[in-house]
Design a protein around this motif. Sequence first.
Motif, short mmCIF file in Angstrom:
data_model
loop_
_atom_site.label_atom_id
_atom_site.label_comp_id
_atom_site.label_asym_id
_atom_site.label_seq_id
_atom_site.Cartn_x
_atom_site.Cartn_y
_atom_site.Cartn_z
N ASN A 3 0.83 -1.20 0.00
CA ASN A 3 0.00 0.00 0.00
C ASN A 3 0.87 1.26 0.00
OD1 ASN A 3 0.76 0.66 2.68
ND2 ASN A 3 -0.95 -0.47 3.55
N THR A 4 0.24 2.39 -0.23
CA THR A 4 1.00 3.62 -0.42
C THR A 4 0.91 4.55 0.79
OG1 THR A 4 -0.93 4.60 -1.52
CG2 THR A 4 0.72 3.54 -2.92
N THR A 29 10.66 -2.30 6.51
CA THR A 29 9.24 -2.51 6.27
C THR A 29 9.05 -3.68 5.30
OG1 THR A 29 9.15 -0.96 4.41
CG2 THR A 29 8.69 -0.06 6.60
N PHE A 30 7.92 -4.32 5.40
CA PHE A 30 7.53 -5.36 4.45
C PHE A 30 6.01 -5.35 4.39
CE2 PHE A 30 8.15 -7.29 8.62
CZ PHE A 30 7.06 -8.14 8.79
N HIS A 31 5.43 -6.10 3.47
CA HIS A 31 3.97 -6.08 3.33
C HIS A 31 3.41 -7.50 3.38
CE1 HIS A 31 5.42 -6.67 -0.81
NE2 HIS A 31 4.32 -7.39 -0.97
N THR A 37 1.33 -2.62 5.13
CA THR A 37 2.76 -2.47 5.37
C THR A 37 3.06 -2.66 6.85
OG1 THR A 37 3.01 -0.93 3.53
CG2 THR A 37 4.74 -0.93 5.19
N LEU A 38 3.98 -3.56 7.13
CA LEU A 38 4.38 -3.84 8.50
C LEU A 38 5.76 -3.25 8.75
CD1 LEU A 38 3.27 -7.58 8.67
CD2 LEU A 38 1.99 -5.57 9.37
N VAL A 39 5.96 -2.76 9.95
CA VAL A 39 7.23 -2.14 10.34
C VAL A 39 7.92 -3.01 11.38
CG1 VAL A 39 8.32 -0.09 11.35
CG2 VAL A 39 6.30 0.15 9.88
N ALA A 40 9.21 -3.17 11.21
CA ALA A 40 9.98 -4.04 12.11
C ALA A 40 11.31 -3.40 12.46
CB ALA A 40 10.21 -5.40 11.47
N ASP A 41 11.85 -3.80 13.58
CA ASP A 41 13.24 -3.53 13.93
C ASP A 41 14.05 -4.75 13.53
OD1 ASP A 41 13.33 -0.93 15.38
OD2 ASP A 41 11.90 -1.94 16.70
#
Length: 333
Positions: A3-4, A29-31, A37-41
């Motif tokens: 997504n945007t 980030t990945f989707h 969109t998912l955010v990760a460390d």
Amino acid sequence: MENTVKLELTKEWDKTFPKSEKVNHSKITFHNRYGITLVADMYMPKNAEGKLPAIAVCGPFGAVKEQAAGLYAQTMAERGFLAIAFDPSFTGESGGEPRYMASPDINTEDFQAAVDFLSVQKSVDPERIGIIGICGWGGLAVNAAALDTRIKATVASTMYDMARVAANGYFDTEDSEEQRYQKKAAMNAQRIKDYQAGEYTLGGGVVDPVPEDAPFFIKDYNSYYKTARGYHPRSLNSNGGWNIIGAMSFINQPINQYSNEIRSAVLIMHGEKAHSCYFSRDAYAAMVKDNPYTDNKELLIIPDAVHTDLYDGGGKGAIPFDKLEEFFNNNLR
């Protein structure tokens, strides 16, 4: 596919645990397959060479990656693994609207999306990927392991079966058709209120202050989420909680239906004195029943530990990281 929506990612170190000098840290980030969109460390051992075994970590249910999941990921990176701790869909820094919703399907997919991401990284061996789920995400990790054949090793730590507790209440004290009906009727009435209001009503986070006569597990959660030990401004449990109807679908959609068909390695670990220990004992029993692949399954009960001790060690080193390192080394090879 992605997504945007532009996400605002925190740049400063804002974890509930100190930064390790043994690993490199970055935001990624990945989707997932729903376009969220998912955010990760990401935590990577310093001076790492070649393709590494990798681990994706998530949980507890209502927490963020800056809490327990990040501690697990960073510690496993210190021990030679590339590890990511991610925020689930609709929570933390990850995308997904409306906020503070949960889904047995989408949240299982979040783990699978993490495996997608790890599988295509130049620094990762795609044949050596594992996952760790904490608390409610422990149950979802087992659910993901039953679906995703790419996951070679799974740890469920201090797990909750969110479908069971949603449908039956704590300790199965609400396990009747009448009680489920009343629960569903209240949530469906809430849906009308939310629709009319044009917004979703939060259910409230961890109780604070805690009444003197509150059950121990309420005090246990408060001691983590509402104190300097584990408070985080983006954590649902530390603040306003899930939407009242946020986890409604768990009532009617059991997870881990085919856990006894998992061929890959699974370690379920729980504190002996945790109020939630029955989830792990029963999940393990169901997983090994009529399963021909039991040699790589294990239930580890940790003496004297309560539920939140496996979030951060509880000040007594309760998380058996040596065991986790051994487990993943043995099964990601």
